[in-house]
Each structure stands twice: as structure tokens, then as C-alpha cells.
Design an enzyme around this catalytic site. Structure first.
Site, mmCIF file in Angstrom:
data_model
loop_
_atom_site.group_PDB
_atom_site.id
_atom_site.type_symbol
_atom_site.label_atom_id
_atom_site.label_comp_id
_atom_site.label_asym_id
_atom_site.label_seq_id
_atom_site.Cartn_x
_atom_site.Cartn_y
_atom_site.Cartn_z
ATOM 1 N N ARG A 20 0.815 -1.209 0.000
ATOM 2 C CA ARG A 20 0.000 0.000 0.000
ATOM 3 C C ARG A 20 0.850 1.262 0.000
ATOM 4 O O ARG A 20 0.493 2.254 -0.645
ATOM 5 C CB ARG A 20 -0.958 -0.031 1.193
ATOM 6 N N ARG A 124 -6.464 -17.989 -9.748
ATOM 7 C CA ARG A 124 -7.202 -17.371 -8.653
ATOM 8 C C ARG A 124 -8.369 -16.526 -9.166
ATOM 9 O O ARG A 124 -8.278 -15.888 -10.213
ATOM 10 C CB ARG A 124 -6.262 -16.539 -7.779
ATOM 11 N N SER A 169 -12.983 -8.321 2.366
ATOM 12 C CA SER A 169 -11.781 -8.405 1.534
ATOM 13 C C SER A 169 -11.066 -7.069 1.550
ATOM 14 O O SER A 169 -11.552 -6.087 0.981
ATOM 15 C CB SER A 169 -12.135 -8.789 0.094
ATOM 16 N N GLN A 171 -8.355 -6.412 0.006
ATOM 17 C CA GLN A 171 -7.852 -6.109 -1.333
ATOM 18 C C GLN A 171 -8.926 -5.460 -2.194
ATOM 19 O O GLN A 171 -8.661 -4.472 -2.887
ATOM 20 C CB GLN A 171 -7.327 -7.383 -1.992
ATOM 21 N N ASP A 318 -4.775 -14.980 6.951
ATOM 22 C CA ASP A 318 -3.445 -15.405 6.513
ATOM 23 C C ASP A 318 -2.741 -16.290 7.535
ATOM 24 O O ASP A 318 -1.819 -17.036 7.176
ATOM 25 C CB ASP A 318 -2.572 -14.189 6.205
ATOM 26 N N LYS A 345 -7.202 -18.728 -1.960
ATOM 27 C CA LYS A 345 -5.889 -18.105 -1.783
ATOM 28 C C LYS A 345 -4.883 -18.681 -2.788
ATOM 29 O O LYS A 345 -5.264 -19.240 -3.802
ATOM 30 C CB LYS A 345 -5.422 -18.292 -0.337
ATOM 31 N N ARG A 349 -6.295 -23.687 0.559
ATOM 32 C CA ARG A 349 -5.544 -23.946 1.786
ATOM 33 C C ARG A 349 -6.235 -24.952 2.700
ATOM 34 O O ARG A 349 -5.560 -25.620 3.501
ATOM 35 C CB ARG A 349 -5.252 -22.624 2.515
ATOM 36 N N ARG A 393 2.671 -19.954 2.531
ATOM 37 C CA ARG A 393 2.197 -20.172 3.899
ATOM 38 C C ARG A 393 2.049 -21.662 4.225
ATOM 39 O O ARG A 393 2.279 -22.078 5.366
ATOM 40 C CB ARG A 393 0.894 -19.410 4.135
#
Length: 433
Positions: A20, A124, A169, A171, A318, A345, A349, A393
Site C-alpha cells: 500500500r 485465482r 476483503s 484487497q 493469513d 488463496k 488452503r 504459507r
């Protein structure tokens, strides 16, 4: 079994704030200095797309406050419409943050551009970024299945909208805010659940509450003056080190200068609630962000983690892979609900956790939005290959279990950790005593 002790002053700078800071710098008039910028692959992708659109970016290593080198980034811009048409597709590599948030900026530019990525990113979902931008007057096209490549036909004639986020979200909220900066009028963003709020803090946008809904109002077409940013340590990275200390009995680790923004530190609340020996010290505010030091001690048993509150899931999204692995290895139990977003993601996950935990002898049950671990049939007799699915991750979560618990684990891809935590493996080795 290994023990880990020491002071961590080299945790990666916060990935979300780094993205950002660079994007806001590209929209500000003047020279922006960003100290302690993340060197991870994803953040470098954001700098790369800015440079490809004509924004000058300079990077250099300088001494940091703890004697270690940090990255100083300087970005020059003349304001909202300083970008120039790129000569080739904009390569986002593995960074969904870059692709999604930069789309909001490109929507307000008077040219067409194309955003592409690696094989993982091209799978995605991107449809949720198209709807608000089209409503504001930009053109957006995706693949037939709603994925990248993303082609943006920008416009200097964007108009403000009222937009209610379909899911929590950060994003999507950010890309609507960035597009709103270019639009005529006030763009209003309604949040059903809170998500990380760095964009609002860094843009100086004060959320309102209207009819029990959180509303962010973005005034359009106001010139912003450049200002410096100082990036704190990444709490998502800290979660791996905290988990390492909790899994290895007798460990004691102090992690310095971590971002403790309430929309980022829910994993600490979850762990403390389960009885983990985690303490926050030296809490303070720097650049509008709460930061502090985390002391973790492997001194006592913890309860199995049960994570079901939708708001808590949204702001710990996350950290959930690491929390799942931690709870499984520490207690042989784990319960996760209302987390369907995990399936969108870098990898699915939920599927990745279940598959790899089952390989390691755990009994797992998947739901569309969750996962439960109900026991362990026993440790495998030989080495187990953990499939990382090109997901940093997943790789780091199981690497922590391998290191702390003495599990015989081989990762299918160690290098993917560099997406967000370039010094991950060297730091684990340095903490081992």
C-alpha cells in the site's frame, strides 16, 4: 527435540503495508521515502508494475535501528494521473495483492493495460474486482472462467459509487478506494465485516458507522502530497515464529517491532484464549499503526484451537494455516469454520492442510468452509513429502512443525517461502540452540 531462544529483529517488514505504501506513493505529488520496505517477491512485483508504468523507483540497503540492513525505497510521482501506458503485459508473478489493488489505480488511467501472473495466480478468482470497476466506468475483461489475465480499459471519467463488499476483503476494499481517488464525487464502501484497515489509515480516511454498518467515504480527485512511511514487522510472519516457540518446549523468543493493528493481530488473541504463553510488551503507535514486542514461551500446554467467528476468521485469514498446523501438532485437535475464503488463496488452503496433515497421520474432515482434526493415528515411519502447492504459507507452516517437533518432513518447494519471508529458514536455524 529442538529448543529455540533469542531476540528476533530481522522479521520481514509488513507485506500488506509495503504494497500500500508503494501504491499510494505512485498517486502522491512529490518524493515518497519508504523505510524498511519488504524485499519479498510479492512486494517487488508491486514495484515492478509501477516501474513498467513509468513511475521512478529507487531501492537501496541502509542501516536499520537494530544494526541489520533494511530496504529504503524512494518513489517519485506527480499525482493521480502520473502513470504511462506500459509497453508489455504487467507481470504480477505470484502476487494477488499486486494484481487486485493495482487494478483500482489502472481503472482511473486513460489507457489500456493487461495484468498477468504465474501459473498459480492465473488460477485465482478475479471476478470480484471487475464488478465495482465496471460500475465506476472502467472496462474490465477476464478469462472465460473469471481469472487473469485482467485487461483494464481505464478512464479519466470514473464516477463515484456506493459499493457494498460481498465478502470481507481488504484487497477489494482497497482497489475500490484507489479507483475512488480518481472518480468524480464521493465513493462509499460498505463493509459487512471488518478487514485489515491499512489503506484507510494510510489515506487518512475515517470510517463512519451508518445504520450499524461500517462505511468508508473516499473523496475523489484530491491531490495528495507525498509523505514518508515506516514499515513495521509483519505479524503474519511473526505467527510462524510464535508457533515455533510454542511447539518447542523450553523455548523463549522475543520478536521486536511487530505490527499489532487490531485487524491483523487476531491470531494472538486466539492463542492467548487457548492458554498459550504469549505476552505483548512495549506497545506503542508509530505512523498511525500500533506496534509492539511479542514474547513467546514454550512453557505450558495449550487448548485445541476452535476458530469459528466470521469476523475473527476474516482478520486472521493469513495466519489460519499456521494455526491449524500448530493446533494439530500441539493438541491433535483443531476446528475451523466459516473459512471458505481460504479455498481462494494461493492454493486451496483447506485442501492443502487436510492432505498434508493426513499424510502425517492426522484424522481430518473437510467442509466447504472448514476443517476439523480429530486425532492422530501415529507418526509415519519414514520421511513424508509435504506438497506446498506453490503456497508460501503452506510451506512455512509445515517447516515450523518439522523444525520444532522433529517431524521427518520434506517440502516439495522450499524456495516459495521467499514470496513473503526471504530469511525464513536462516532465521529458524539462528534461533535453534
Amino acid at each position: 527435540m529442538s529448543v529455540f531462544k533469542g531476540e528476533v529483529t530481522s522479521l520481514p517488514p509488513d507485506k500488506s503495508i509495503s504494497h500500500r505504501a508503494a501504491l499510494i506513493a505512485s498517486l502522491s505529488d512529490g518524493e515518497t521515502e519508504i523505510m524498511n520496505f519488504s524485499a519479498g517477491f510479492d512486494n517487488q512485483s508491486t514495484l515492478g508494475v509501477l516501474q513498467a508504468c513509468g513511475i521512478p523507483v529507487r531501492q537501496e540497503e541502509v542501516p536499520g535501528p537494530w544494526g541489520t540492513a533494511i530496504l529504503r525505497v524512494v518513489i517519485k510521482s506527480k499525482g493521480l494521473w502520473s502513470l504511462t501506458p506500459p509497453s508489455a503485459p504487467l507481470q504480477c508473478n505470484n502476487s494477488g495483492s499486486t494484481m487486485r489493488m493495482f487494478s483500482g489505480i489502472l481503472a482511473g488511467q486513460p489507457f489500456q493495460s493487461e495484468l498477468v501472473g504465474d501459473a498459480s495466480l492465473l488460477k485465482r478468482p478475479m471476478r470480484r474486482i471487475a464488478d465495482p470497476l465496471i460500475q465506476m466506468g472502467a472496462g474490465v475483461s477476464l478469462s472465460p472462467i473469471g481469472t487473469a489475465p485482467v485487461v483494464i480499459t481505464g478512464s479519466k471519467d470514473l464516477h463515484a459509487i456506493d459499493y457494498r463488499l460481498p465478502v470481507a476483503s481488504a484487497q477489494v476494499k482497497s482497489l475500490v478506494a484507489f479507483a475512488g481517488l480518481h472518480a468524480e464525487g464521493e465513493t462509499r464502501i460498505y463493509e459487512p465485516l471488518s478487514s485489515r484497515n491499512h489503506t484507510e489509515l494510510m489515506l487518512g480516511l475515517e470510517p463512519r458507522v451508518e445504520n450499524e454498518e461500517r462505511v468508508i467515504v473516499v473523496p475523489g480527485r484530491r491531490q495528495r502530497e507525498a509523505r514518508p512511511f515506516q514499515i513495521p514487522a509483519d505479524p503474519s510472519a511473526a505467527c510462524f515464529i510464535v508457533s515455533l516457540g510454542l511447539l518447542a518446549r523450553g523455548s523463549e523468543i522475543m520478536i521486536r517491532d511487530v505490527c499489532l493493528n487490531p485487524t491483523r493481530a487476531a491470531f494472538l488473541d486466539i492463542l492467548i484464549r487457548a492458554g498459550a504463553a504469549v505476552t505483548i510488551e512495549n506497545r506503542r503507535t508509530v505512523g498511525g499503526e500500533s506496534i509492539g514486542d511479542i514474547l513467546v514461551e514454550g512453557t505450558r500446554d495449550m487448548e485445541p484451537l476452535v476458530i469459528s467467528d466470521p469476523q475473527e476468521v476474516a482478520i486472521a485469514i493469513d495466519e489460519l494455516p499456521m494455526l491449524g498446523v500448530l493446533s494439530a501438532f500441539a493438541t491433535e485437535r483443531f476446528e475451523l469454520m466459516n473459512a471458505g475464503e481460504l479455498r481462494t488463496k494461493e492454493s486451496d488452503r483447506i485442501e492443502a492442510l487436510a492432505l498434508n496433515l493426513e499424510r502425517l497421520g492426522f484424522v481430518c474432515h473437510q467442509e466447504p468452509g472448514g476443517l476439523s482434526v480429530t486425532g492422530r493415528k501415529g507418526r509415519p515411519s519414514g520421511p513424508v513429502v509435504v506438497e506446498c502447492f506453490d503456497d508460501h504459507r503452506i510451506a512455512m507452516s509445515f517447516a515450523v512443525a518439522s523444525k520444532a517437533c522433529g517431524e521427518d518432513i520434506e517440502l516439495s518447494d522450499r524456495e516459495v517461502a521467499g514470496v513473503s519471508f526471504p530469511n525464513f529458514f536462516s532465521l529458524l536455524d539462528a534461533l535453534e540452540v
